[in-house]
Design an enzyme around this catalytic site. Structure first.
Site, mmCIF file in Angstrom:
data_model
loop_
_atom_site.group_PDB
_atom_site.id
_atom_site.type_symbol
_atom_site.label_atom_id
_atom_site.label_comp_id
_atom_site.label_asym_id
_atom_site.label_seq_id
_atom_site.Cartn_x
_atom_site.Cartn_y
_atom_site.Cartn_z
ATOM 1 N N THR A 113 0.761 -1.220 0.087
ATOM 2 C CA THR A 113 -0.092 -0.010 -0.107
ATOM 3 C C THR A 113 0.837 1.163 -0.004
ATOM 4 O O THR A 113 1.979 1.182 0.342
ATOM 5 C CB THR A 113 -1.073 -0.076 1.270
ATOM 6 O OG1 THR A 113 -1.805 1.087 1.093
ATOM 7 C CG2 THR A 113 -0.287 0.042 2.463
ATOM 8 N N ARG A 114 0.334 2.401 -0.494
ATOM 9 C CA ARG A 114 0.999 3.748 -0.589
ATOM 10 C C ARG A 114 0.048 4.565 0.051
ATOM 11 O O ARG A 114 0.230 5.823 0.075
ATOM 12 C CB ARG A 114 1.287 4.170 -1.794
ATOM 13 C CG ARG A 114 0.341 4.373 -2.919
ATOM 14 C CD ARG A 114 0.608 4.717 -4.358
ATOM 15 N NE ARG A 114 -0.498 4.720 -5.143
ATOM 16 C CZ ARG A 114 -1.240 5.755 -5.214
ATOM 17 N NH1 ARG A 114 -1.346 6.649 -4.715
ATOM 18 N NH2 ARG A 114 -2.264 5.597 -6.347
ATOM 19 N N ASN A 115 -1.135 3.952 0.750
ATOM 20 C CA ASN A 115 -2.352 4.950 1.185
ATOM 21 C C ASN A 115 -2.464 4.676 2.557
ATOM 22 O O ASN A 115 -1.965 3.526 2.962
ATOM 23 C CB ASN A 115 -3.381 4.961 0.508
ATOM 24 C CG ASN A 115 -3.393 5.092 -0.848
ATOM 25 O OD1 ASN A 115 -3.028 6.342 -1.297
ATOM 26 N ND2 ASN A 115 -3.907 4.338 -1.923
ATOM 27 N N ASP A 152 -6.863 -2.417 -9.953
ATOM 28 C CA ASP A 152 -5.943 -1.548 -10.363
ATOM 29 C C ASP A 152 -4.568 -1.276 -9.702
ATOM 30 O O ASP A 152 -4.398 -0.015 -9.183
ATOM 31 C CB ASP A 152 -6.884 0.004 -10.531
ATOM 32 C CG ASP A 152 -6.007 1.148 -11.388
ATOM 33 O OD1 ASP A 152 -5.492 0.817 -12.123
ATOM 34 O OD2 ASP A 152 -6.276 2.427 -11.082
ATOM 35 N N ALA A 212 7.676 42.428 -6.722
ATOM 36 C CA ALA A 212 7.422 41.289 -7.691
ATOM 37 C C ALA A 212 6.967 41.583 -8.937
ATOM 38 O O ALA A 212 5.953 41.029 -9.268
ATOM 39 C CB ALA A 212 6.613 40.232 -6.801
#
Length: 574
Positions: free
Chosen positions: A199-201, A294, A479
């Protein structure tokens, strides 16, 4: 018994003989060096600890071509993802990178030598070919394809490496197992069958139910093996995620699950990536690997279609399961059944049954607004951890970036805003006036375009750090250039936590600014006593992307301040 490594032998390159290690460190100090990128460092760590077995270094051209064309190395072993060390022509020339050369590879964080590569070849990259072969597309909407075209250099260096030292970590050290260490851990606690979950979540109730089901079906234990290297841009940071995983572990039956971290640089490569993940888990001793819907998908392409089909990854891994020697555990999306208070895979739900889900987008909305997150979706401890890292809008920092000519009223507006926001309370307020910044941060800079750019970069860095810490920042430089303002927006939105940035153009006409200039700076500029003065002999590029345009020649400071407060209120920031 742990699964056999891919290729039969775990290529653990870490030197454990102290005299040899000292000799390599000494040699590394005498060699030309490459300071690694974040991705290269992740790749090198998994090369030297055996996570990428049977690789013993960065791919030479023969292995690279085989990987692209048929997902196989020259020795016939399956390997679907190119692992390469990219360099440019200047490095090749300056470091004399050629066959037989030895190059030290250094950690970008602390400059320590991690390994020495002995070069076998240097070869040019065909980026379109690589993107098409590995990712099935050359669409820049894919994050790895964007990285390939915009960050990867034009040549690859192949060669075996000798490990000099392990990368140093100061976070979650007890959870950072090498393949050899994790195999020893499994043996120590007598785990014979292990199901790995990638997992990356953050994980919620659905993920807990999915992994427990997988363990029950295979009569196995569970390895939660999240990626803590490079993931998809915009993902939750790994510090927050690991705290979430740690808070979730007590929800598993005692002794069922363990947590280990994987320093992988993901490519979001869908089917090929799933196969690669399975190989990596095999090297860590895992016997089963969950591949869901997926798996490692990057999202939509530039036409709005998914890059990969929802179950393409499962299909490819199934094709090579027997050869790999690791069993895939396929899962569909889990959905909540209110009537029974349980989660089920969507393909097992009886037609007509009421189901409930919360999408990632909806979860982010609830975190952002402070809306309730129901118990059926996640656990209180998980939600608490996420809210600490992702507070609602009313507790987030923001930057108000005022731009305009000298004496346009920026400073008066900024000071009035500071008072109003302090009156409002709830967050600290920081004021970055142009002259103050020039005096305290940029005293050595002049007013050339390059120096002006550096000044805005410094302001932006400070503003981003303050914004990330939850402060209200009011910056008021002139700026004058579009490029500088775009830089400010980019820095603050990307690194300033929630990235709340508002460009306010104080569009007071030059004639009014000059007529009310009590210090006489415009007159001095007209007389040639001040060079590079904006509006006189230097251009002011009017913003086309301002969030609000005000004019002190037509509005009072009170009216302008009120309009800015209304802008913040509309975004739920106050």
């Amino acid at each position: 018994m742990a699964n056999a490594p891919h290729g039969g032998v775990l290529k653990d390159l870490l030197v454990r003989d102290a005299p040899i290690a000292a000799q390599l460190r000494q040699e590394a100090d005498t060699l030309p060096e490459i300071v690694l990128t974040e991705r290269q460092l992740c790749d090198l760590e998994l090369i030297i600890n055996g996570g990428f077995s049977p690789l013993q270094g960065f791919m030479n051209q023969t292995d690279y071509n085989g990987c692209l064309d048929n997902m196989r190395l020259a020795d016939g072993n399956l390997f679907p993802m190119p692992i390469t060390l990219d360099v440019d022509e200047q490095q090749i020339e300056a470091l004399k990178i050629q066959q037989g050369a030895r190059i030290a590879l250094r950690d970008p964080r602390d400059d320590n030598a991690i390994a020495i590569i002995t070069v076998t070849d240097v070869y040019a990259v065909d980026k379109v070919r690589e993107a098409t072969a590995v990712f099935g597309s050359d669409d820049l909407a894919h994050p790895a394809i964007t990285y390939l075209h915009k960050s990867v250099k034009n040549f690859y260096v192949g060669g075996d490496v000798q490990a000099v030292s392990k990368p140093a970590y100061y976070d979650y050290v007890a959870l950072r197992y090498t393949p050899a260490e994790l195999r020893q851990h499994f043996a120590k606690i007598s785990w014979r069958k292990v199901v790995a979950f990638q997992t990356r979540n953050p994980m919620h109730r659905a993920h807990r139910e999915l992994t427990v089901r997988a363990a029950r079906q295979r009569q196995a234990n569970v390895l939660i093996h999240p990626v803590v290297g490079m993931t998809k841009p915009g993902d939750v940071d790994h510090y927050t995620r690991v705290r979430v995983y740690q808070s979730l572990m007590p929800r598993y039956p005692n002794g069922m699950a363990t947590l280990a971290l994987l320093p992988l640089a993901m490519r979001m490569g869908g089917p090929r990536e799933a196969l690669w993940h399975a190989i990596i888990r095999k090297n860590f001793g895992v016997t089963h690997f969950i591949v869901g819907r997926d798996h490692a998908g990057p999202g939509k392409d530039s036409s709005g279609k998914d890059f990969y089909g929802p179950y393409d990854a499962q299909t490819l891994v199934t094709k090579y399961t027997e050869e790999l020697g690791i069993e895939m555990v396929p899962f569909q999306q889990m959905t909540y059944i209110p009537s029974t208070d349980e989660y089920q895979p969507v393909d097992e739900v009886t037609p007509g049954t009421q189901t409930m889900d919360i999408s990632g987008t909806e979860l982010r909305r609830r975190l952002r607004t402070g809306a309730a997150i129901p118990d059926w979706f996640s656990y209180e401890s998980v939600v608490k951890t996420l809210r600490e890292s992702y507070p609602p809008k009313a507790k987030q920092g923001f930057t108000l970036f005022l731009t305009g000519l000298h004496n346009s009223g920026k400073d008066q507006i900024a000071r009035a805003l500071q008072v109003k926001l302090n009156e409002q309370g709830g967050r600290s307020v920081s004021l970055l006036l142009g002259e103050t910044v020039r005096s305290e941060l940029s005293s050595e800079l002049g007013f050339s375009p390059d120096d002006r750019q550096k000044n805005i970069q410094r302001i932006s860095f400070v503003a981003a750090e303050l914004t990330r810490a939850g402060a209200a920042v009011i910056a008021a430089p002139i700026a004058p250039y579009e490029k500088s303002r775009a830089t400010a927006r980019d820095i603050i939105t990307k690194t300033g936590g929630a990235g709340n940035f508002f460009l306010i153009h104080v569009a007071t006409p030059l004639e009014y600014c000059e007529a009310t200039d009590r210090k006489g700076n415009y007159a001095k500029a007209r007389a040639g006593q001040i060079k590079g003065f904006t509006g006189v002999d230097d251009v002011y590029e009017e913003p086309t992307d301002a969030d609000l345009v005000v004019d002190i020649s037509r509005q009072s400071v009170a009216e302008i301040t009120h309009s800015i407060i209304l802008l913040l209120e509309a975004q739920s920031l106050i």
